[in-house]
Design a protein around this motif. Sequence first.
Motif, PDB file in Angstrom:
ATOM      1  N   SER A   8      48.392  25.498  37.907  1.00  8.58           N
ATOM      2  CA  SER A   8      47.334  24.799  38.700  1.00  8.58           C
ATOM      3  C   SER A   8      46.094  24.876  37.836  1.00  8.58           C
ATOM      4  O   SER A   8      45.417  23.759  37.715  1.00  8.58           O
ATOM      5  N   HIS A   9      45.825  25.970  37.185  1.00  6.67           N
ATOM      6  CA  HIS A   9      44.549  26.074  36.424  1.00  6.67           C
ATOM      7  C   HIS A   9      44.460  25.332  35.035  1.00  6.67           C
ATOM      8  O   HIS A   9      43.695  24.586  34.784  1.00  6.67           O
TER       9      HIS A   9
ATOM     10  N   LYS B 235      43.683  32.940  47.838  1.00  2.35           N
ATOM     11  CA  LYS B 235      43.488  31.878  46.653  1.00  2.35           C
ATOM     12  C   LYS B 235      43.215  32.755  45.588  1.00  2.35           C
ATOM     13  O   LYS B 235      42.349  33.879  45.759  1.00  2.35           O
TER      14      LYS B 235
ATOM     15  N   PHE C 254      42.023  33.121  30.362  1.00  3.63           N
ATOM     16  CA  PHE C 254      42.884  32.323  30.251  1.00  3.63           C
ATOM     17  C   PHE C 254      42.794  31.427  28.810  1.00  3.63           C
ATOM     18  O   PHE C 254      43.442  31.048  28.322  1.00  3.63           O
TER      19      PHE C 254
ATOM     20  N   LYS D 283      43.997  21.837  35.827  1.00  3.40           N
ATOM     21  CA  LYS D 283      42.562  21.274  35.936  1.00  3.40           C
ATOM     22  C   LYS D 283      41.947  21.496  34.694  1.00  3.40           C
ATOM     23  O   LYS D 283      41.171  20.557  34.302  1.00  3.40           O
ATOM     24  N   TYR D 284      42.317  22.274  33.777  1.00  4.36           N
ATOM     25  CA  TYR D 284      41.443  22.399  32.572  1.00  4.36           C
ATOM     26  C   TYR D 284      41.957  21.236  31.694  1.00  4.36           C
ATOM     27  O   TYR D 284      41.156  20.635  31.040  1.00  4.36           O
TER      28      TYR D 284
ATOM     29  N   TRP E 173      39.095  31.628  40.173  1.00  3.65           N
ATOM     30  CA  TRP E 173      39.165  31.735  38.775  1.00  3.65           C
ATOM     31  C   TRP E 173      37.651  32.002  38.419  1.00  3.65           C
ATOM     32  O   TRP E 173      36.746  31.141  37.721  1.00  3.65           O
TER      33      TRP E 173
ATOM     34  N   HIS F 174      38.768  33.091  33.818  1.00  6.18           N
ATOM     35  CA  HIS F 174      39.116  31.935  33.138  1.00  6.18           C
ATOM     36  C   HIS F 174      39.178  32.186  31.473  1.00  6.18           C
ATOM     37  O   HIS F 174      39.459  31.646  30.736  1.00  6.18           O
TER      38      HIS F 174
ATOM     39  N   ASN G 203      49.743  29.850  39.712  1.00  7.28           N
ATOM     40  CA  ASN G 203      48.414  30.018  39.624  1.00  7.28           C
ATOM     41  C   ASN G 203      47.925  29.352  38.435  1.00  7.28           C
ATOM     42  O   ASN G 203      46.891  28.584  38.057  1.00  7.28           O
ATOM     43  N   VAL G 204      48.487  29.874  37.271  1.00  5.86           N
ATOM     44  CA  VAL G 204      47.985  29.448  35.960  1.00  5.86           C
ATOM     45  C   VAL G 204      48.493  28.065  35.700  1.00  5.86           C
ATOM     46  O   VAL G 204      47.546  27.297  35.171  1.00  5.86           O
TER      47      VAL G 204
ATOM     48  N   HIS H 275      32.930  24.838  36.309  1.00  4.27           N
ATOM     49  CA  HIS H 275      33.815  25.823  36.788  1.00  4.27           C
ATOM     50  C   HIS H 275      32.870  26.809  37.740  1.00  4.27           C
ATOM     51  O   HIS H 275      33.142  27.500  38.786  1.00  4.27           O
TER      52      HIS H 275
END
Length: 526
Positions: A140-141, A96, A107, A144-145, A99, A104, A137-138, A512
């Motif tokens: 998903s993040h 996994k 990101f 979440k963001y 982040w 992050h 991955n991005v 986070h």
Amino acid sequence: MSADDNESVILKSLEGGVAYYIVKPVSKDDIKNVWQYAVAAKKGKSVVIEEIEGAPREAPGEVDDGSNSEISSDTNEEQRREDDNEERMVAPKKPKVVWINSLHYQFLLAVRHIGLDRAVPKNILEFMNVPGLTRANVASHLQKYRIFLKRVAEKARLSKCLSDRVFRSSFAVGHPGLAFNSTEAGDQYSQYLKLQQQMGASPINASVFQPSSVGIDGNTINLLGLIQCPNYQQSSRSSNTMRSVTQLIGSGQSRLLNPITQANLLRHQPWVGNVNHQLHSQESRHPGDFGKQQLMNNHGSSGGMSSNSADITGLTTNNILASNLIQMFPQVKQQGIFTNNNPFSYNFGTSGIQNNFTNQQLIGNFSGTHPNCRSEILGKLNNLNGTGGLSSNGFNFNNEIINGLTKGVRNVSLSGTTAPMATLGGSSSSSSSAGFETSTTTSSAYQFLKVFNKNKEDQHQNVSVLPPPAENNDNNSTTAPTLVNKNSMSPEQELDKTLDDLMISNLFMDQHNNYQPSSSQVHIKP
DNA sequence: GCCACAATAT
DNA sequence: CATATTGTGG
């Protein structure tokens, strides 16, 4: 699979139809058995693995079309040949991605750069340019963001009344505007984009952003490095407890701060140089004067200080390549290593803050090494910053400071054992994040806020890597210590906005950072 | 049982 | 691509 190795339980399971019972932790042999079982089943043969009986396998009479057996035998031979490689059987699971702050942060930079509207996984990924990171991955993040932002907005809206009260109680004393502004920010979900933009803009000074493969010279501090030692944080529980209420306002304790528990803070309080309890010194605050009120928070509990300044030890110039962004965590919690002699905290706590960071603050002496952490500078800086190392919490570096710091750092040894000295450049002001009521401290990497890319130096460093921000192109390379007023807002408004940014950003980071990667979450090896 | 996270499915 | 669902683990 079960951790329960109780024989009766196993038998019961088998009776109940279980084909094969594997006791955790799963061993190679277990896998081998499973494999044998699977192959045998495919071939319609009975399996004699342990006490398996009447296992649901393919009908014995089923005719194989050949393809299966071919594959099977292939595997079989291979298996025999490489006796020791049972692991092969185990699907190579991709670890996994964790982040970590630096990741992050990248990101966020990407989002900011690309522009919220166009910030889709693909673009972000491209911009981030981190080896091993995938679009998924991005995505998903990003999800979440977005959820996070949505939540923030919603909470702000719902807690408007509450926050008014809250602010009026203690926080407001110093930052009347903050309260209103923050609620405004969350007023409408529709502002979500706006919030995002602010958020995106808030992270640490981008000047040091050095994505993968871009070398960094010895004098550069790569802020992208870990912002903090991931596991060097307090257990997440505490935040959970606080999470429910005034999160929005940023009252949560920042995980960055966390490595130090309250208890620890108290215990180590002595290091704190001067803690300014300016909570009530409202008179000293002027719009646009970011250096002053920061410490409000402190007030409550810890009184101060710091913390984590210890984390600062082990500064290195590490060129943090992207490849480092996704990596293994030391998996060490709560080191408890705190060097008290860190001038950092002292300086910051005292004159730095109080004086609004007048020029040439010395931040020297980052020395020592943190045994369990990587020593990316950023981490250290951040901790420093955020926590309070400075004094209390809420201390923030602004661009100028960072920039100055960056420029000023010399001789930072990789081993982290030398004592590099850095001077804070400009006089800048720090913006504050403040804590709230209970004095929960608030701080985070994101406090570095906002003036991202406004500085030529920064841009220079980013040239090869970062395109100019999609928005916010005012490039007015301001050298002045104050934040650029890009929205023609009054200084006060600007301040409030900044504060909002802080709170929102901090909030995200709190969450986070709150996350404690599990041991199974190994980081991608580029 | 709840939550957060990241992966994966839709 | 956005969003929903899933799997893991705290």
